[in-house]
Motif scaffolding. Structure first.
Motif, PDB file in Angstrom:
ATOM      1  N   ARG A  30      51.526 -44.126  63.102  1.00  0.00           N
ATOM      2  CA  ARG A  30      50.964 -43.391  64.235  1.00  0.00           C
ATOM      3  C   ARG A  30      51.216 -44.112  65.565  1.00  0.00           C
ATOM      4  O   ARG A  30      50.315 -44.308  66.380  1.00  0.00           O
ATOM      5  CB  ARG A  30      49.469 -43.144  64.028  1.00  0.00           C
ATOM      6  CG  ARG A  30      49.150 -42.298  62.801  1.00  0.00           C
ATOM      7  CD  ARG A  30      47.783 -41.656  62.891  1.00  0.00           C
ATOM      8  NE  ARG A  30      46.712 -42.601  63.060  1.00  0.00           N
ATOM      9  CZ  ARG A  30      46.153 -43.296  62.078  1.00  0.00           C
ATOM     10  NH1 ARG A  30      46.578 -43.146  60.835  1.00  0.00           N
ATOM     11  NH2 ARG A  30      45.159 -44.119  62.316  1.00  0.00           N
ATOM     12  N   VAL A  31      52.458 -44.515  65.764  1.00  0.00           N
ATOM     13  CA  VAL A  31      52.874 -45.164  67.008  1.00  0.00           C
ATOM     14  C   VAL A  31      53.439 -44.095  67.937  1.00  0.00           C
ATOM     15  O   VAL A  31      54.270 -43.282  67.531  1.00  0.00           O
ATOM     16  CB  VAL A  31      53.934 -46.254  66.729  1.00  0.00           C
ATOM     17  CG1 VAL A  31      54.522 -46.786  68.029  1.00  0.00           C
ATOM     18  CG2 VAL A  31      53.327 -47.386  65.912  1.00  0.00           C
ATOM     19  N   ASP A  32      52.992 -44.092  69.179  1.00  0.00           N
ATOM     20  CA  ASP A  32      53.443 -43.079  70.137  1.00  0.00           C
ATOM     21  C   ASP A  32      54.815 -43.415  70.724  1.00  0.00           C
ATOM     22  O   ASP A  32      55.652 -42.525  70.901  1.00  0.00           O
ATOM     23  CB  ASP A  32      52.424 -42.931  71.266  1.00  0.00           C
ATOM     24  CG  ASP A  32      51.096 -42.387  70.774  1.00  0.00           C
ATOM     25  OD1 ASP A  32      51.079 -41.257  70.265  1.00  0.00           O
ATOM     26  OD2 ASP A  32      50.082 -43.092  70.895  1.00  0.00           O
ATOM     27  N   ALA A  64      66.171 -39.156  63.561  1.00  0.00           N
ATOM     28  CA  ALA A  64      65.916 -37.748  63.244  1.00  0.00           C
ATOM     29  C   ALA A  64      64.566 -37.334  63.788  1.00  0.00           C
ATOM     30  O   ALA A  64      63.566 -38.030  63.621  1.00  0.00           O
ATOM     31  CB  ALA A  64      65.959 -37.562  61.726  1.00  0.00           C
ATOM     32  N   SER A  65      64.525 -36.189  64.450  1.00  0.00           N
ATOM     33  CA  SER A  65      63.307 -35.572  64.999  1.00  0.00           C
ATOM     34  C   SER A  65      62.607 -36.419  66.055  1.00  0.00           C
ATOM     35  O   SER A  65      61.463 -36.165  66.401  1.00  0.00           O
ATOM     36  CB  SER A  65      62.303 -35.250  63.871  1.00  0.00           C
ATOM     37  OG  SER A  65      61.713 -36.434  63.361  1.00  0.00           O
ATOM     38  N   LEU A  66      63.267 -37.463  66.578  1.00  0.00           N
ATOM     39  CA  LEU A  66      62.678 -38.299  67.619  1.00  0.00           C
ATOM     40  C   LEU A  66      63.614 -38.368  68.823  1.00  0.00           C
ATOM     41  O   LEU A  66      64.825 -38.172  68.707  1.00  0.00           O
ATOM     42  CB  LEU A  66      62.411 -39.713  67.099  1.00  0.00           C
ATOM     43  CG  LEU A  66      61.365 -39.862  65.993  1.00  0.00           C
ATOM     44  CD1 LEU A  66      61.359 -41.280  65.454  1.00  0.00           C
ATOM     45  CD2 LEU A  66      59.976 -39.484  66.491  1.00  0.00           C
ATOM     46  N   ALA A  96      59.089 -35.706  70.145  1.00  0.00           N
ATOM     47  CA  ALA A  96      59.142 -34.591  71.097  1.00  0.00           C
ATOM     48  C   ALA A  96      58.322 -33.419  70.547  1.00  0.00           C
ATOM     49  O   ALA A  96      58.278 -33.212  69.336  1.00  0.00           O
ATOM     50  CB  ALA A  96      60.595 -34.171  71.326  1.00  0.00           C
ATOM     51  N   PRO A  97      57.655 -32.664  71.421  1.00  0.00           N
ATOM     52  CA  PRO A  97      57.573 -32.870  72.873  1.00  0.00           C
ATOM     53  C   PRO A  97      56.633 -34.020  73.222  1.00  0.00           C
ATOM     54  O   PRO A  97      55.618 -34.218  72.555  1.00  0.00           O
ATOM     55  CB  PRO A  97      57.026 -31.539  73.382  1.00  0.00           C
ATOM     56  CG  PRO A  97      56.205 -31.020  72.230  1.00  0.00           C
ATOM     57  CD  PRO A  97      56.920 -31.460  70.973  1.00  0.00           C
ATOM     58  N   ALA A  98      56.969 -34.757  74.259  1.00  0.00           N
ATOM     59  CA  ALA A  98      56.167 -35.912  74.643  1.00  0.00           C
ATOM     60  C   ALA A  98      54.957 -35.472  75.453  1.00  0.00           C
ATOM     61  O   ALA A  98      55.080 -34.647  76.358  1.00  0.00           O
ATOM     62  CB  ALA A  98      57.011 -36.878  75.467  1.00  0.00           C
TER      63      ALA A  98
END
Length: 334
Positions: free
Chosen positions: A142-144, A156-158, A277-279
């Protein structure tokens, strides 16, 4: 989310203990006491009527029931936190928890100032900055935002935003260069005392210059696993060092260190901010602040070259030394 609020607080406490395998480490992360965390976990185990953690004098681990509960609890907390963040930031104001991971040295010198600036500007932010050289899993932990040094990133997906090139500086103290001379070619490094990391049996510096990438074997009488210690050793005159520009920038500007072989300052790596994303607003403002900090005045532009050293301060220090020798000689004659 308040980490001490009811059932969700117990769930959060349990997950932190499971993740860190330590009650004290979990308490530090949550801003609570170890006894408070222990009580919350005990209440949770009593409520679910199952032992979730195995405790020994050396470590804490999950039971079979603990593994099952942790998997579901993690999804629940992630959904709750995401819902709270989405509602809290409807007006576009950064607020809530922001968890950041960064490499230790880069994090101390560049990432921490950006985090402090964001916290000062947005008082409703709660920042958790973890400085570690371990590669974190953003989703599982759970790191932002994770700051990483790499040649390239394709997560992937980031989102991976490039922040700055990883510039290197070959440098030494003026005292060392006066005593041992200034290297003019890469081959000259073989004749110098080189301060190196002790991560491999044979030290090698990977240097990128006009002819491309070169791998140069080096040796010396001082090694360390800590980058800041290598810098301090260079300042103390123990040898040549090959360090990131942000580590030595202030020392180059003050003259405590002098750059040598300035053509070899590039690197194949860069720093990246990695996030989902989305941020949300908190992530966006932090990444923008970090990009600003990372693009500040670099050591490469501020550093004085080895030629400037020998023609400038080096000459002045030599004159001062000669004057002192003359004074000492007069005293001896008297």
């Amino acid at each position: 989310m308040d980490p001490a609020s009811g059932h969700l607080g117990e769930m959060r406490a349990f997950l932190e203990v499971a993740r860190r395998q330590s009650f004290s480490a979990a308490a530090k992360a949550l801003g609570l006491t170890s006894s408070s965390v222990s009580k919350q976990v005990a209440r949770l185990e009593e409520r679910v009527r199952a032992k979730l953690l195995k405790r020994t004098t050396r470590r804490v681990s999950l039971t079979e029931a603990g593994h099952l509960y942790a998997e579901r609890a993690d999804r629940i907390l992630s959904d709750v936190e995401e819902a709270e963040r989405a509602v809290a930031e409807l007006d576009g104001t950064p607020r809530g928890a922001l968890r950041i991971s960064a490499p230790t040295v880069l994090g101390t010198i560049r990432v921490a100032p950006a985090a402090l600036a964001c916290r000062a500007r947005y008082p409703e932010l709660r920042i958790d900055l973890d400085l570690t050289d371990r590669l974190v899993d953003l989703v599982a932990e759970r790191v932002d935002v994770a700051v990483r040094l790499a040649a390239a990133i394709s997560p992937a997906s980031l989102v991976a935003r490039r922040l700055a090139d990883d510039l290197r500086v070959l440098c030494a103290s003026p005292r060392y260069l006066r005593r041992h001379g200034t290297p003019r070619r890469l081959e000259d490094l073989a004749d110098h005392d080189c301060i190196t990391l002790n991560m491999e049996p044979v030290a090698r510096w990977t240097l990128v210059g006009p002819e491309g990438e070169r791998v140069i074997p080096v040796s010396g009488t001082f090694r360390s696993s800590d980058t800041m210690t290598l810098r301090d050793a260079a300042v103390a005159g123990l040898g040549l060092a090959n360090l990131p520009d942000y580590v030595v920038q202030e020392h180059l500007e003050s003259g405590a260190l002098r750059r040598v072989l300035p053509a070899y300052g590039a690197s194949r790596r860069a720093s990246f901010a990695v996030y989902a994303a989305p941020a949300r607003a908190a992530v966006r403002v932090f990444v923008e602040e970090l990009a600003r900090v990372m693009k500040g005045p670099g050591a490469a532009g501020a550093a004085r070259s080895d030629q400037e050293d020998s023609n400038g301060q080096g000459r002045q220090e030599e004159k001062n030394s000669n004057r002192q020798d003359a004074k000492d000689a007069r005293k001896r004659r008297i």
